[in-house]
Design a protein around this motif. Structure first.
Motif, short mmCIF file in Angstrom:
data_model
loop_
_atom_site.label_atom_id
_atom_site.label_comp_id
_atom_site.label_asym_id
_atom_site.label_seq_id
_atom_site.Cartn_x
_atom_site.Cartn_y
_atom_site.Cartn_z
N HIS A 71 0.87 -1.26 -0.08
CA HIS A 71 -0.04 0.07 -0.03
C HIS A 71 0.96 1.01 -0.06
O HIS A 71 0.18 2.35 -0.07
CB HIS A 71 -1.03 -0.07 1.14
CG HIS A 71 -1.82 -1.05 1.47
ND1 HIS A 71 -3.06 -1.15 0.53
CD2 HIS A 71 -1.94 -2.24 1.94
CE1 HIS A 71 -3.82 -2.18 0.73
NE2 HIS A 71 -3.15 -2.96 1.39
N GLU A 74 0.13 3.34 -3.15
CA GLU A 74 -1.37 3.04 -3.56
C GLU A 74 -1.98 4.51 -3.90
O GLU A 74 -2.66 4.53 -4.88
CB GLU A 74 -2.18 2.39 -2.24
CG GLU A 74 -3.58 2.09 -2.83
CD GLU A 74 -4.37 1.27 -1.88
OE1 GLU A 74 -5.48 1.47 -1.69
OE2 GLU A 74 -3.69 0.36 -1.21
N ALA A 75 -1.73 5.24 -2.86
CA ALA A 75 -2.32 6.85 -3.40
C ALA A 75 -1.55 7.20 -4.68
O ALA A 75 -2.21 7.90 -5.30
CB ALA A 75 -2.10 7.83 -1.93
N LEU A 92 -8.68 10.21 -5.33
CA LEU A 92 -8.33 9.81 -4.04
C LEU A 92 -9.37 9.81 -3.39
O LEU A 92 -9.79 8.63 -2.32
CB LEU A 92 -7.38 10.69 -3.43
CG LEU A 92 -5.82 10.62 -4.20
CD1 LEU A 92 -4.94 11.71 -3.40
CD2 LEU A 92 -5.10 9.22 -3.66
N HIS A 95 -11.49 6.73 -4.41
CA HIS A 95 -10.72 5.35 -3.94
C HIS A 95 -11.18 5.17 -2.52
O HIS A 95 -11.25 3.76 -2.25
CB HIS A 95 -9.26 5.63 -4.25
CG HIS A 95 -8.52 4.51 -4.05
ND1 HIS A 95 -8.44 3.35 -4.89
CD2 HIS A 95 -7.72 4.01 -2.98
CE1 HIS A 95 -7.83 2.32 -4.21
NE2 HIS A 95 -7.27 2.77 -3.23
N PHE A 96 -11.11 6.11 -1.64
CA PHE A 96 -11.31 5.82 -0.25
C PHE A 96 -12.54 5.33 0.06
O PHE A 96 -12.88 4.62 0.76
CB PHE A 96 -10.82 7.14 0.47
CG PHE A 96 -10.83 6.77 1.98
CD1 PHE A 96 -9.63 6.43 2.76
CD2 PHE A 96 -12.04 7.08 2.73
CE1 PHE A 96 -9.58 6.31 3.84
CE2 PHE A 96 -11.88 6.68 4.23
CZ PHE A 96 -10.77 6.19 4.71
N SER A 139 4.97 6.65 2.15
CA SER A 139 3.69 6.94 1.01
C SER A 139 3.85 8.61 0.71
O SER A 139 3.18 8.81 -0.43
CB SER A 139 2.58 6.50 1.87
OG SER A 139 2.52 5.05 2.03
N LEU A 143 3.71 9.79 -3.17
CA LEU A 143 2.38 10.43 -3.47
C LEU A 143 2.66 11.89 -4.09
O LEU A 143 2.07 12.71 -4.87
CB LEU A 143 1.55 10.66 -2.28
CG LEU A 143 -0.05 11.55 -2.59
CD1 LEU A 143 -0.69 11.16 -3.63
CD2 LEU A 143 -0.79 11.48 -1.19
N ILE A 181 -2.82 15.06 2.74
CA ILE A 181 -3.68 13.86 2.19
C ILE A 181 -3.57 12.52 2.98
O ILE A 181 -4.34 11.89 3.31
CB ILE A 181 -3.40 13.57 0.80
CG1 ILE A 181 -3.96 14.85 0.01
CG2 ILE A 181 -4.26 12.17 0.54
CD1 ILE A 181 -3.42 14.71 -1.41
N VAL A 182 -2.32 12.07 3.07
CA VAL A 182 -2.04 10.92 4.03
C VAL A 182 -2.52 11.14 5.36
O VAL A 182 -3.00 10.05 6.09
CB VAL A 182 -0.37 10.50 3.89
CG1 VAL A 182 0.07 9.54 4.90
CG2 VAL A 182 -0.04 10.23 2.17
N GLN A 185 -6.51 10.36 5.41
CA GLN A 185 -6.50 9.04 5.35
C GLN A 185 -6.18 8.34 6.76
O GLN A 185 -7.28 7.53 6.96
CB GLN A 185 -6.01 8.41 4.21
CG GLN A 185 -6.40 9.21 2.89
CD GLN A 185 -5.68 8.67 1.75
OE1 GLN A 185 -4.46 8.13 1.57
NE2 GLN A 185 -6.35 8.46 0.57
#
Length: 228
Positions: A71, A74-75, A92, A95-96, A139, A143, A181-182, A185
């Motif tokens: 993962h 993944e983003a 994004l 996707h979430f 990540s 991203l 963003i991370v 999430q």
């Protein structure tokens, strides 16, 4: 001469070894506790030597966090593979929301007993939580790179800000956006998990999880106009 088929075979064999060692370790950690299981015991359970284990997993924590390895980008992949007319944030967010609907463990909205046990191990062990932040930093990096590439083809919503274009560092702007963003999430997933760990079902949490996710991405969209 090595063929592509031989390279592919070696890679699949390597991935199976990663999986087997990690699963053996997690089984022991769930049974006895992370701190109570020495690496030597994990190696014995996986039928390999301790030096061999460390060739696959540099730290004890990586034995658990291996489940997150797929993962890491993944983003970034979602941003890169999005339809031409869809913005990075829209992709994004979609996707979430899709992850919530299919009860993806990464979203925290999964009440499978095995997933719950794994999350209790993860969030209940300080060294694992600390290591998880390292994975999330990776990540953010990939991203940020994907957002930076995406921004080149997007309308510049910030162009009207006097002097903004002259002083902005695009790579840093993208990395800051990726960090936000991370973080969103991560917080959404953690809140979903906490509610389920407290006894609520995934089905009961789902409607509010969707509302909360949409609100969170709305907040991102109001601040990250370049990617909205």
């Amino acid at each position: 001469m090595t063929t592509d088929e031989e390279v592919g075979l070696r890679e699949r064999k390597k991935q199976r070894m990663y999986q087997a060692i990690s699963e053996a370790a997690i089984t022991l950690f769930l049974e006895k506790g992370f701190e109570k299981v020495p690496v030597a015991e994990v190696a014995a359970a996986a039928q390999i030597s301790k030096p061999t284990l460390f060739r696959y997993f540099p730290t004890k924590e990586d034995l658990v966090l291996h489940r997150f390895a797929d993962h890491l980008d993944e983003a970034a992949r979602v941003v890169t593979a999005r339809p031409a007319k869809r913005s990075p944030l829209d992709a994004l967010q979609r996707h979430f929301l899709d992850g919530l609907e299919r009860r993806d463990p990464v979203t925290g909205l999964c009440d499978n007993v095995h997933v719950l046990a794994f999350h209790r191990l993860l969030y209940g062990t300080p060294s694992l939580v600390a290591r998880l932040y390292g994975y999330q930093e990776q990540s953010e990096k990939v991203l940020g790179e994907a957002l930076s590439e995406a921004a080149a083809g997007l309308p510049d919503a910030e162009a009207s800000d006097a002097g903004a274009r002259a002083t902005e560092a695009p790579a840093l702007t993208a990395r800051l956006a990726a960090g936000q963003i991370v973080a969103v999430q991560r917080i959404l997933a953690l809140e979903n998990w906490r509610r389920i760990d407290a006894g609520e079902s995934a089905e009961a949490v789902w409607p509010n999880a969707v509302v909360t996710a949409n609100r969170a991405f709305g907040q991102l969209r109001s601040g990250l106009t370049r990617y909205a």
